[in-house]
Design a protein around this motif. Structure first.
Motif, PDB file in Angstrom:
ATOM      1  N   SER A  46       0.864  -1.254  -0.106  1.00 52.56           N
ATOM      2  CA  SER A  46       0.059  -0.108  -0.138  1.00 52.56           C
ATOM      3  C   SER A  46       0.890   1.230  -0.059  1.00 52.56           C
ATOM      4  O   SER A  46       0.484   2.214  -0.618  1.00 52.56           O
ATOM      5  CB  SER A  46      -1.144  -0.034   1.210  1.00 52.56           C
ATOM      6  N   LEU A  47       2.153   1.236   0.660  1.00 47.73           N
ATOM      7  CA  LEU A  47       3.019   2.468   0.468  1.00 47.73           C
ATOM      8  C   LEU A  47       3.452   2.514  -0.795  1.00 47.73           C
ATOM      9  O   LEU A  47       3.536   3.677  -1.349  1.00 47.73           O
ATOM     10  CB  LEU A  47       4.227   2.101   1.504  1.00 47.73           C
ATOM     11  N   TYR A  48       3.673   1.593  -1.433  1.00 44.82           N
ATOM     12  CA  TYR A  48       4.314   1.592  -2.838  1.00 44.82           C
ATOM     13  C   TYR A  48       3.073   2.211  -3.740  1.00 44.82           C
ATOM     14  O   TYR A  48       3.702   3.019  -4.568  1.00 44.82           O
ATOM     15  CB  TYR A  48       4.553   0.092  -3.413  1.00 44.82           C
ATOM     16  N   GLN A  49       1.915   2.002  -3.370  1.00 45.32           N
ATOM     17  CA  GLN A  49       0.916   2.476  -4.325  1.00 45.32           C
ATOM     18  C   GLN A  49       0.723   3.903  -3.882  1.00 45.32           C
ATOM     19  O   GLN A  49       0.515   4.805  -4.819  1.00 45.32           O
ATOM     20  CB  GLN A  49      -0.326   1.725  -3.833  1.00 45.32           C
ATOM     21  N   PHE A  50       0.906   4.385  -2.668  1.00 45.34           N
ATOM     22  CA  PHE A  50       0.776   5.711  -2.250  1.00 45.34           C
ATOM     23  C   PHE A  50       1.824   6.449  -2.890  1.00 45.34           C
ATOM     24  O   PHE A  50       1.358   7.509  -3.437  1.00 45.34           O
ATOM     25  CB  PHE A  50       0.840   5.760  -0.629  1.00 45.34           C
ATOM     26  N   VAL A  51       2.962   6.008  -2.907  1.00 47.10           N
ATOM     27  CA  VAL A  51       4.278   6.653  -3.431  1.00 47.10           C
ATOM     28  C   VAL A  51       3.892   6.838  -4.884  1.00 47.10           C
ATOM     29  O   VAL A  51       4.340   7.879  -5.550  1.00 47.10           O
ATOM     30  CB  VAL A  51       5.563   5.931  -3.146  1.00 47.10           C
ATOM     31  N   GLY A  52       3.565   5.857  -5.680  1.00 49.76           N
ATOM     32  CA  GLY A  52       3.438   5.693  -6.927  1.00 49.76           C
ATOM     33  C   GLY A  52       2.527   6.653  -7.384  1.00 49.76           C
ATOM     34  O   GLY A  52       2.698   7.220  -8.422  1.00 49.76           O
ATOM     35  N   GLU A  53       1.306   6.790  -6.890  1.00 52.22           N
ATOM     36  CA  GLU A  53       0.276   7.864  -7.111  1.00 52.22           C
ATOM     37  C   GLU A  53       0.831   9.425  -7.056  1.00 52.22           C
ATOM     38  O   GLU A  53       0.614  10.248  -8.164  1.00 52.22           O
ATOM     39  CB  GLU A  53      -1.104   7.689  -6.148  1.00 52.22           C
ATOM     40  N   LEU A  54       1.681   9.523  -6.020  1.00 57.01           N
ATOM     41  CA  LEU A  54       2.235  11.000  -5.965  1.00 57.01           C
ATOM     42  C   LEU A  54       3.303  11.220  -7.032  1.00 57.01           C
ATOM     43  O   LEU A  54       3.395  12.132  -7.664  1.00 57.01           O
ATOM     44  CB  LEU A  54       2.795  11.317  -4.664  1.00 57.01           C
ATOM     45  N   LYS A  55       3.996  10.250  -7.172  1.00 59.86           N
ATOM     46  CA  LYS A  55       5.009  10.334  -8.092  1.00 59.86           C
ATOM     47  C   LYS A  55       4.393  10.464  -9.811  1.00 59.86           C
ATOM     48  O   LYS A  55       4.941  11.312 -10.503  1.00 59.86           O
ATOM     49  CB  LYS A  55       5.939   8.922  -8.351  1.00 59.86           C
ATOM     50  N   PHE A 107       6.006   5.880  10.986  1.00 61.27           N
ATOM     51  CA  PHE A 107       5.097   6.526  10.325  1.00 61.27           C
ATOM     52  C   PHE A 107       3.729   5.548   9.944  1.00 61.27           C
ATOM     53  O   PHE A 107       2.709   6.228   9.364  1.00 61.27           O
ATOM     54  CB  PHE A 107       5.574   7.355   8.874  1.00 61.27           C
ATOM     55  N   ARG A 108       3.804   4.356  10.183  1.00 58.21           N
ATOM     56  CA  ARG A 108       2.632   3.568  10.045  1.00 58.21           C
ATOM     57  C   ARG A 108       1.488   4.168  11.402  1.00 58.21           C
ATOM     58  O   ARG A 108       0.411   3.970  11.002  1.00 58.21           O
ATOM     59  CB  ARG A 108       3.080   2.017  10.392  1.00 58.21           C
ATOM     60  N   GLU A 109       2.208   4.909  12.191  1.00 62.54           N
ATOM     61  CA  GLU A 109       1.267   4.983  13.447  1.00 62.54           C
ATOM     62  C   GLU A 109       0.912   6.551  13.226  1.00 62.54           C
ATOM     63  O   GLU A 109      -0.104   6.888  14.027  1.00 62.54           O
ATOM     64  CB  GLU A 109       2.050   4.968  14.730  1.00 62.54           C
ATOM     65  N   GLY A 110       1.584   7.196  12.640  1.00 59.39           N
ATOM     66  CA  GLY A 110       1.418   8.804  12.556  1.00 59.39           C
ATOM     67  C   GLY A 110       0.246   9.092  11.542  1.00 59.39           C
ATOM     68  O   GLY A 110      -0.403   8.291  10.928  1.00 59.39           O
ATOM     69  N   PRO A 111      -0.059  10.405  11.646  1.00 59.15           N
ATOM     70  CA  PRO A 111      -1.105  10.718  10.721  1.00 59.15           C
ATOM     71  C   PRO A 111      -0.594  10.615   9.026  1.00 59.15           C
ATOM     72  O   PRO A 111       0.690  11.040   8.879  1.00 59.15           O
ATOM     73  CB  PRO A 111      -1.294  12.442  10.948  1.00 59.15           C
ATOM     74  N   GLU A 112      -1.661  10.556   8.194  1.00 64.79           N
ATOM     75  CA  GLU A 112      -1.233  10.497   6.922  1.00 64.79           C
ATOM     76  C   GLU A 112      -0.430  11.742   6.480  1.00 64.79           C
ATOM     77  O   GLU A 112       0.258  11.700   5.465  1.00 64.79           O
ATOM     78  CB  GLU A 112      -2.510  10.279   6.001  1.00 64.79           C
ATOM     79  N   ASP A 113      -0.742  12.745   6.964  1.00 70.52           N
ATOM     80  CA  ASP A 113      -0.100  14.214   6.506  1.00 70.52           C
ATOM     81  C   ASP A 113       1.424  14.247   6.734  1.00 70.52           C
ATOM     82  O   ASP A 113       2.037  14.480   5.597  1.00 70.52           O
ATOM     83  CB  ASP A 113      -0.670  15.473   7.149  1.00 70.52           C
ATOM     84  N   PHE A 114       1.805  13.313   7.613  1.00 69.11           N
ATOM     85  CA  PHE A 114       3.293  13.329   8.009  1.00 69.11           C
ATOM     86  C   PHE A 114       3.838  12.205   7.024  1.00 69.11           C
ATOM     87  O   PHE A 114       4.997  12.592   6.199  1.00 69.11           O
ATOM     88  CB  PHE A 114       3.384  13.045   9.388  1.00 69.11           C
ATOM     89  N   LEU A 115       3.135  11.080   6.778  1.00 66.87           N
ATOM     90  CA  LEU A 115       3.686  10.282   5.684  1.00 66.87           C
ATOM     91  C   LEU A 115       3.727  10.892   4.495  1.00 66.87           C
ATOM     92  O   LEU A 115       4.937  10.709   3.775  1.00 66.87           O
ATOM     93  CB  LEU A 115       2.735   9.079   5.862  1.00 66.87           C
ATOM     94  N   ARG A 116       2.796  11.732   3.937  1.00 68.28           N
ATOM     95  CA  ARG A 116       2.790  12.218   2.794  1.00 68.28           C
ATOM     96  C   ARG A 116       3.888  13.199   2.648  1.00 68.28           C
ATOM     97  O   ARG A 116       4.752  13.333   1.475  1.00 68.28           O
ATOM     98  CB  ARG A 116       1.431  12.994   2.428  1.00 68.28           C
TER      99      ARG A 116
END
Length: 165
Positions: A46-55, A107-116
């Motif tokens: 899911s992290l790979y997909q998240f990063v891929g979408e932003l990229k 960052f699994r625990e943190g807010p999505e904003d910080f992960l982004r």
């Protein structure tokens, strides 16, 4: 008085404000009010997909990513919340290049904003290797609130560390 190690370099007035919230027991509440929702990005896939979408949205012409993963070796105390590794090697008669992004497991625990914000930072390294003006302009292009999120993430890291001790 607690040492707010992740805020070194910020003006004393700002550090005093954060310290005051902490001393009053309101820092956690302030963070929870500002960033109330956890995210569902828990696996490397899911992290790979998240990063891929932003990229895909912001850096279509940047080099492809071979691996994106959460990494428990990334440690804020050692100064790493994420890394971008570029490896080139000759394989047969061809030059193979791999780009990897590793994000601290915390960052699994943190807010999505910080992960982004961390992901944007690491993606910006695909275009700009150094932390220069162009690098931060690219970060702000991908995430307009980049600097505020970076500050809030540093506050969160302090709060998290103090809460666990």
């Amino acid at each position: 008085m607690t040492q707010l190690r992740y805020l070194n370099g910020y003006p004393a007035t700002i550090i005093t404000q954060v310290q005051s919230l902490f001393d009053q027991g309101k820092l956690g509440l302030w963070l929870e009010k500002k960033y109330p929702d956890p995210h569902a990005i828990q696996s490397d896939k899911s992290l790979y997909q998240f990063v891929g979408e932003l990229k895909q949205r912001y850096l279509k012409n940047a080099p492809a990513l071979s691996k994106v993963m959460f990494d428990n070796k990334q440690n804020p105390i050692k100064g790493t919340l994420g890394t971008n590794t570029f490896v080139s090697r000759v394989q047969g008669g061809k030059l193979k290049a791999n780009n990897e992004i590793r994000i601290a497991t915390l960052f699994r625990e943190g807010p999505e904003d910080f992960l982004r914000m961390i992901v944007v930072h690491e993606l910006a390294h695909l275009k700009e290797k150094d932390h220069n003006k162009a690098f931060y302009q690219l970060c702000c292009h991908m995430e307009p609130d980049y600097h505020q999120l970076e500050f809030d993430m540093r506050v969160w890291l302090n709060w998290r560390e103090i809460k666990q001790s």
